[in-house]
Write an enzyme that holds these catalytic residues in place. Structure first.
Site, PDB file in Angstrom:
ATOM      1  N   GLY A  62       0.703  -1.232  -0.469  1.00 56.59           N
ATOM      2  CA  GLY A  62       0.270   0.237  -0.001  1.00 56.59           C
ATOM      3  C   GLY A  62       0.755   1.506  -0.054  1.00 56.59           C
ATOM      4  N   GLU A  63       0.349   1.902   1.298  1.00 54.21           N
ATOM      5  CA  GLU A  63       1.441   3.200   0.922  1.00 54.21           C
ATOM      6  C   GLU A  63       2.384   3.022   2.536  1.00 54.21           C
ATOM      7  OE1 GLU A  63       2.691   5.539  -1.607  1.00 54.21           O
ATOM      8  OE2 GLU A  63       3.314   5.968   0.427  1.00 54.21           O
ATOM      9  N   SER A  64       3.682   3.359   2.508  1.00 52.90           N
ATOM     10  CA  SER A  64       3.837   2.892   3.871  1.00 52.90           C
ATOM     11  C   SER A  64       4.013   4.332   4.882  1.00 52.90           C
ATOM     12  CB  SER A  64       5.267   2.662   4.002  1.00 52.90           C
ATOM     13  OG  SER A  64       6.051   3.393   3.045  1.00 52.90           O
TER      14      SER A  64
ATOM     15  N   CYS B  31       5.930  -5.448   0.490  1.00 50.64           N
ATOM     16  CA  CYS B  31       6.156  -4.426  -0.121  1.00 50.64           C
ATOM     17  C   CYS B  31       5.969  -2.915   0.803  1.00 50.64           C
ATOM     18  CB  CYS B  31       4.799  -3.906  -1.700  1.00 50.64           C
ATOM     19  SG  CYS B  31       5.714  -3.053  -2.666  1.00 50.64           S
TER      20      CYS B  31
ATOM     21  N   ARG C 155      12.292   3.348  -0.170  1.00 51.49           N
ATOM     22  CA  ARG C 155      11.687   3.456  -1.265  1.00 51.49           C
ATOM     23  C   ARG C 155      11.098   3.801  -2.591  1.00 51.49           C
ATOM     24  NH1 ARG C 155       8.303   7.098   1.407  1.00 51.49           N
ATOM     25  NH2 ARG C 155       6.146   7.064   0.488  1.00 51.49           N
TER      26      ARG C 155
ATOM     27  N   ILE D 119       5.487  -2.723  -7.800  1.00 51.01           N
ATOM     28  CA  ILE D 119       4.553  -1.632  -8.008  1.00 51.01           C
ATOM     29  C   ILE D 119       5.577  -0.732  -7.003  1.00 51.01           C
ATOM     30  CG2 ILE D 119       2.405  -1.104  -7.540  1.00 51.01           C
ATOM     31  CD1 ILE D 119       1.335  -3.927  -8.063  1.00 51.01           C
ATOM     32  N   ARG D 120       6.242   0.091  -7.087  1.00 57.52           N
ATOM     33  CA  ARG D 120       7.193   0.752  -6.783  1.00 57.52           C
ATOM     34  C   ARG D 120       7.162   0.354  -5.502  1.00 57.52           C
ATOM     35  NH1 ARG D 120       3.934   4.538  -3.835  1.00 57.52           N
ATOM     36  NH2 ARG D 120       1.681   3.503  -4.269  1.00 57.52           N
TER      37      ARG D 120
ATOM     38  N   HIS E 103       4.705  -8.369  -4.316  1.00 53.91           N
ATOM     39  CA  HIS E 103       3.161  -8.793  -4.244  1.00 53.91           C
ATOM     40  C   HIS E 103       3.121  -9.984  -4.519  1.00 53.91           C
ATOM     41  CE1 HIS E 103       1.531  -3.648  -3.008  1.00 53.91           C
ATOM     42  NE2 HIS E 103       2.783  -4.249  -4.210  1.00 53.91           N
TER      43      HIS E 103
ATOM     44  N   GLU F  96       0.224 -11.310  -2.910  1.00 51.02           N
ATOM     45  CA  GLU F  96      -0.819 -11.205  -3.054  1.00 51.02           C
ATOM     46  C   GLU F  96      -1.947 -11.412  -5.048  1.00 51.02           C
ATOM     47  OE1 GLU F  96       0.315  -8.776  -1.960  1.00 51.02           O
ATOM     48  OE2 GLU F  96      -0.795  -7.247  -2.454  1.00 51.02           O
TER      49      GLU F  96
HETATM   50  N1  GLN Z   1       6.214   3.250  -2.391  1.00 53.03           N
HETATM   51  C1  GLN Z   1       5.204   2.553  -1.753  1.00 53.03           C
HETATM   52  C2  GLN Z   1       5.559   2.932  -0.846  1.00 53.03           C
HETATM   53  O1  GLN Z   1       6.307   3.724  -0.168  1.00 53.03           O
HETATM   54  C3  GLN Z   1       5.000   0.751  -1.163  1.00 53.03           C
HETATM   55  C4  GLN Z   1       4.543   0.138  -2.663  1.00 53.03           C
HETATM   56  C5  GLN Z   1       3.520  -1.112  -2.639  1.00 53.03           C
HETATM   57  O2  GLN Z   1       3.303  -0.967  -1.824  1.00 53.03           O
HETATM   58  N2  GLN Z   1       3.117  -0.998  -3.688  1.00 53.03           N
HETATM   59  O3  GLN Z   1       4.978   3.006   0.426  1.00 53.03           O
END
Ligand code: GLN
Length: 188
Positions: free
Chosen positions: A46-48, A78, A107, A135-136, A171, A173
């Site tokens: 998600g987004e840390s 992630c 990150r 993904i990112r 990921h 999942e």
């Molecule tokens: N770049 C995201 C972060 O800093 C992580 C990306 C992800 O979980 N798909 O949290």
């Protein structure tokens, strides 16, 4: 065994689906009481930075820190990997970094959303590659001597374990393959 999924933000629903498919009946964790009930925890992607703020807002950061110190088995994917890392390069100021596994991560090290990709991941001891979706994703800049690196992509660790803490930069999942989840729930 009660498996929890940190359900503050991000891909928790998809982890829930995979674990349910494995017959595990996972529970969502949003409060300290819910955290206290679980024997294992998945911290999703998600987004840390957002998850970090929500952990603080929900009073979960310190209880999670305590559970990790007590050896709670955890899988961080992630953003979950970023939260569990020992060091986050380019983290946002004040971002939680639980230091549960001795890896330093960058990150978004694999680039932006539009740079997302998938690649077959050869995991030590597994008989066929796992479809890794990035993904990112964080790049593991370094891993300490006590970290078991189970898979690398282009020489960079992407699946690691140290004691009860497992992390992936991809990921699992999102793959049509439940082996990473099964491996996690079957760990001693
Ligand atoms: N770049 C995201 C972060 O800093 C992580 C990306 C992800 O979980 N798909 O949290």
């Amino acid at each position: 065994m009660k498996v929890g999924i940190l359900a503050l933000q991000g891909a928790f629903g998809l982890h829930e689906r995979v674990l349910s498919r494995l017959g595990v009946a996972p529970v969502q964790v949003r409060t300290p009481d819910e955290l206290a009930e679980v024997d294992r925890l998945v911290i999703p992607g998600g987004e840390s930075t957002a998850i970090s703020k929500l952990l603080d807002a929900n009073g979960l950061a310190d209880p999670l820190d305590d559970r990790l110190a007590d050896g709670l088995p955890v899988l961080g994917t992630c953003a979950g990997m970023i939260l569990l890392a020992h060091k986050v390069v380019d983290g946002y100021p004040g971002q939680r970094c639980f230091g549960a596994i001795d890896v330093a991560v960058i990150r978004n090290g694999y680039g932006r959303q539009s740079d997302s990709f998938s690649a077959p991941i050869a995991i030590d001891g597994w008989d066929s590659a796992f479809p890794g979706v990035f993904i990112r994703a964080p790049v593991v800049e370094s891993a300490g001597a006590d970290v078991e690196v189970l898979a690398k992509l282009d020489g960079v660790p992407v699946l690691c374990r140290q004691g009860s803490v497992s992390v992936s930069s991809f990921h699992p999942e999102l793959a049509d393959d439940d082996r990473v989840h099964r491996w996690f729930v079957e760990q001693e």
